[in-house]
Scaffold this motif. Structure first.
Motif, short mmCIF file in Angstrom:
data_model
loop_
_atom_site.label_atom_id
_atom_site.label_comp_id
_atom_site.label_asym_id
_atom_site.label_seq_id
_atom_site.Cartn_x
_atom_site.Cartn_y
_atom_site.Cartn_z
N ASP A 45 -0.38 -5.20 3.02
CA ASP A 45 0.90 -4.53 3.17
C ASP A 45 0.70 -3.30 4.05
O ASP A 45 -0.32 -2.61 3.96
CB ASP A 45 1.41 -4.12 1.79
N ASN B 80 2.68 0.29 4.87
CA ASN B 80 3.80 1.12 4.45
C ASN B 80 3.88 2.40 5.27
O ASN B 80 2.88 2.85 5.85
CB ASN B 80 3.69 1.44 2.95
N SER C 224 5.72 -3.44 6.54
CA SER C 224 6.31 -4.40 5.60
C SER C 224 6.89 -3.70 4.37
O SER C 224 7.58 -4.32 3.57
CB SER C 224 5.26 -5.44 5.16
N SER C 225 6.60 -2.40 4.21
CA SER C 225 7.16 -1.60 3.12
C SER C 225 7.57 -0.24 3.65
O SER C 225 6.85 0.37 4.45
CB SER C 225 6.14 -1.41 1.99
N ASN D 201 8.62 3.58 2.48
CA ASN D 201 8.73 4.61 1.46
C ASN D 201 9.88 5.52 1.89
O ASN D 201 9.71 6.38 2.75
CB ASN D 201 7.45 5.43 1.36
N ARG E 88 10.31 -4.25 2.39
CA ARG E 88 10.41 -3.79 1.00
C ARG E 88 10.69 -2.29 0.95
O ARG E 88 10.14 -1.51 1.73
CB ARG E 88 9.10 -4.11 0.27
N GLY F 56 10.66 1.34 -1.13
CA GLY F 56 10.07 2.10 -2.22
C GLY F 56 10.66 3.49 -2.27
O GLY F 56 11.11 4.02 -1.25
N ASP G 118 11.66 -1.33 -5.05
CA ASP G 118 10.64 -2.20 -5.62
C ASP G 118 9.35 -1.49 -6.02
O ASP G 118 8.45 -2.11 -6.58
CB ASP G 118 10.31 -3.32 -4.65
N TYR G 119 9.24 -0.20 -5.73
CA TYR G 119 8.06 0.56 -6.16
C TYR G 119 8.36 2.04 -5.99
O TYR G 119 9.38 2.43 -5.40
CB TYR G 119 6.81 0.17 -5.37
N SER H 186 -2.38 -1.90 0.12
CA SER H 186 -1.43 -1.43 1.13
C SER H 186 -2.11 -0.36 1.98
O SER H 186 -2.97 0.39 1.48
CB SER H 186 -0.18 -0.85 0.47
N SER I 298 4.21 -7.73 2.35
CA SER I 298 4.33 -6.92 1.13
C SER I 298 4.21 -7.78 -0.12
O SER I 298 4.19 -7.26 -1.24
CB SER I 298 5.69 -6.19 1.11
#
Length: 268
Positions: free
Chosen positions: A20, A22, A45-46, A48, A74, A76, A122-123, A235, A265
């Motif tokens: 992943d 981020n 892919s993620s 924050n 994704r 977060g 998701d996180y 990640s 992710s």
């Protein structure tokens, strides 16, 4: 569950098929623009996404969520101290109950904004000084874990494998996402070198990309004293607010793909 950094194991996998990527996004505020979120969302892919305490305003946050959903990235919650002037990079000695409520508040706000554009949170990943503080501060680490527990215990905590908060989250039965930093220097104990230290932030795209590939495929990173640390990240963080951030991110993604590593992710 992956082994924490610095602990050897004969069972550590020698190849990771995917990783992943981020980045901290949604940090612009009003007329102040920070980073190129659209460009970074084409790489990672993620995302924050800032929650308004250390950075970000509601419209910026919602727009970032919309772009992330469109890209299949994704989302977060990037939670931090209530410190817009300091960009969340100054320690605040918050009472544990206040910090727990602040994390719940920020995650809830982002959840609503993400839902309004078809997304989900998701996180959770703490930002800046809070991220570094919960590596060793018992009260604040426990407060962040208490917030995730109060939120239902579903959301993973993203953080350093060596962090106290990561350990406490595991003990509480919470999911964890271990991460590493390709553009940051490491101390021998596996923590990040403070930004005040010369060389704490790397600026050469080729060096950052080479470091990322080594982290993912060889499970190792060289610390500031020359020692080699074992690291098994799920990640990799790519900072979106540093000069040349997009070029660094592009180089990392290209190098990883070139080494046969997929960017995803998806866990498990």
């Amino acid at each position: 569950m992956h082994e924490p950094m610095g602990i050897s194991s004969a069972n550590v996998t020698t190849h990771i098929a995917s990783i992943d990527l981020n980045a901290d996004l949604g940090e612009s505020f009003g007329n102040w623009t920070l980073g190129d979120d659209a460009a970074m969302l084409a790489v990672v892919s993620s995302a924050n996404v800032a929650c308004g305490f250390h950075a970000g305003d509601p419209d910026t946050i919602r727009r970032t969520c919309r772009q992330a959903v469109a890209r299949g990235v994704r989302i977060g919650a990037q939670v931090g101290y209530p410190d817009l002037p300091g960009f969340g990079r100054r320690f605040i000695d918050m009472a544990p109950s206040d910090l727990t409520s602040a994390v719940i508040y920020q995650t809830g706000a982002l959840t609503a904004l993400a839902a309004s554009v078809g997304g989900t949170v998701d996180y959770v990943k703490p930002h800046g000084a809070l991220y570094n503080t919960i590596v060793s501060h018992e009260g604040q680490a426990a407060a962040v874990v208490a917030a995730l527990t109060a939120l239902g215990g579903r959301l993973p905590l993203m953080g350093l494998p060596t962090a106290l908060a990561t350990d406490l989250a595991r003990r509480a039965g919470l999911p964890v996402i271990t991460e590493a930093f390709a553009d940051r220097a490491y101390l021998p104990d596996g923590s990040l070198a403070p930004r005040s230290m010369s060389g704490a932030v790397l600026h050469d795209s080729a060096a950052i990309a080479e470091r990322a590939v080594r982290m993912v495929t060889d499970h190792s990173v060289v610390a500031v004293d020359g020692s080699v640390l074992e690291i098994v990240p799920e990640s990799l963080c790519l900072h979106g607010d540093t000069p040349g951030a997009v070029a660094h991110a592009d180089a990392v993604r290209a190098a990883l793909v070139g080494a046969g590593v997929a960017i995803s992710s998806r866990r498990g």
